[in-house]
Design an enzyme around this catalytic site. Structure first.
Site, PDB file in Angstrom:
ATOM      1  N   HIS A 122       1.193  -0.597  -0.299  1.00  0.00           N
ATOM      2  CA  HIS A 122      -0.501  -0.190  -0.234  1.00  0.00           C
ATOM      3  C   HIS A 122       1.159   1.363   0.221  1.00  0.00           C
ATOM      4  CE1 HIS A 122      -0.466   0.524   4.542  1.00  0.00           C
ATOM      5  NE2 HIS A 122       0.425  -0.096   4.541  1.00  0.00           N
ATOM      6  N   HIS A 123       2.654   0.734   0.198  1.00  0.00           N
ATOM      7  CA  HIS A 123       3.056   2.682  -0.353  1.00  0.00           C
ATOM      8  C   HIS A 123       3.431   2.761  -1.633  1.00  0.00           C
ATOM      9  CE1 HIS A 123       3.036   2.478   4.551  1.00  0.00           C
ATOM     10  NE2 HIS A 123       3.843   1.746   4.765  1.00  0.00           N
ATOM     11  N   CYS A 124       2.931   1.893  -2.338  1.00  0.00           N
ATOM     12  CA  CYS A 124       3.540   2.082  -3.437  1.00  0.00           C
ATOM     13  C   CYS A 124       2.715   2.665  -4.531  1.00  0.00           C
ATOM     14  CB  CYS A 124       4.678   0.611  -4.112  1.00  0.00           C
ATOM     15  SG  CYS A 124       4.922   0.957  -6.371  1.00  0.00           S
TER      16      CYS A 124
END
Length: 232
Positions: free
Chosen positions: A158-160
């Protein structure tokens, strides 16, 4: 969606199903996994608090407790292709992963800087490509099996976003899955993302912030990484 310049974008092409060789059946457990999910590079993965072996650990636990009888009971994804990655990612970002320095920053493991990129590709990025494909396959299994649910024992990066990675997340599997669902022809016009990780899901939020068909419920500790005010 986050994007680079027009030169970074892949030209539009007909939609092709990810994991076309994997048949969907109501008789199979809606669990997605394959041994290649495991990230191993001489123990360096242990320098990050993220458990890079958790998918395999969960899978073995399920087998030990009899919930999975054999490997054929679950879905095994193919490795996602460059063509499919470029449906969301910019070419500039994908090319940046050919440099170990950039991957070391994304994985938050500084010693990776000194590891030849061919080894980084094989030991870190390739497992992540399998996991990314697994997220898309899980969504497809949930839709086509008639069961209405499926679990990928990996992914959730979810950070990309389309043009940046971080927090051990090199590929935007959530955005890719959303785009696949929207293009599936199944009449899906509204999607809800529920994110209960302690960290803000800033990657897909950046990609989808202007998509009125996507709703996000993200519960996180705003005092810790990534503190992305744009995504917020």
């Amino acid at each position: 969606m986050s994007s680079g310049t027009d030169d970074d974008k892949e030209e539009d092409s007909p939609q092709r199903e990810v994991n076309p060789s994997v048949p969907i059946s109501r008789d199979r457990l809606p669990i997605v996994y394959r041994p290649e999910y495991g990230v191993k590079f001489l123990g360096l993965q242990k320098l990050h608090p993220f458990d890079a072996a958790k998918g395999g650990n969960i899978y073995r636990l399920l087998k030990t407790n009899g919930l999975i009888r054999n490997d054929e009971d679950v879905y095994s994804p193919d490795e996602i292709t460059l063509e499919d990655l470029l449906k969301v990612h910019t070419k500039r970002y994908i090319d940046s992963l050919k440099w170990s320095l950039n991957v070391a920053k994304i994985a938050e493991i500084p010693p990776l800087l000194f590891v030849p990129n061919c080894f980084v590709q094989r030991s870190y990025l390739r497992p992540m490509r399998f996991q990314t494909s697994g997220s898309i396959l899980a969504a497809r299994a949930a839709l086509q099996s008639g069961l209405g649910w499926a679990i990928n024992l990996g992914g959730g990066f979810h950070h990309c976003s389309a043009d940046r990675g971080g927090g051990f997340c090199p590929y935007a599997d959530i955005t890719l899955t959303v785009k696949m669902l929207q293009a599936s022809g199944n009449g899906i016009d509204r999607i809800l993302i529920v994110d209960l990780d302690a960290h803000q899901g800033n990657g897909y939020a950046r990609d989808l912030m202007n998509d009125t068909g996507v709703f996000i419920m993200d519960m996180y500790n705003y005092r810790i990484y990534p503190r992305d005010h744009t995504a917020k």
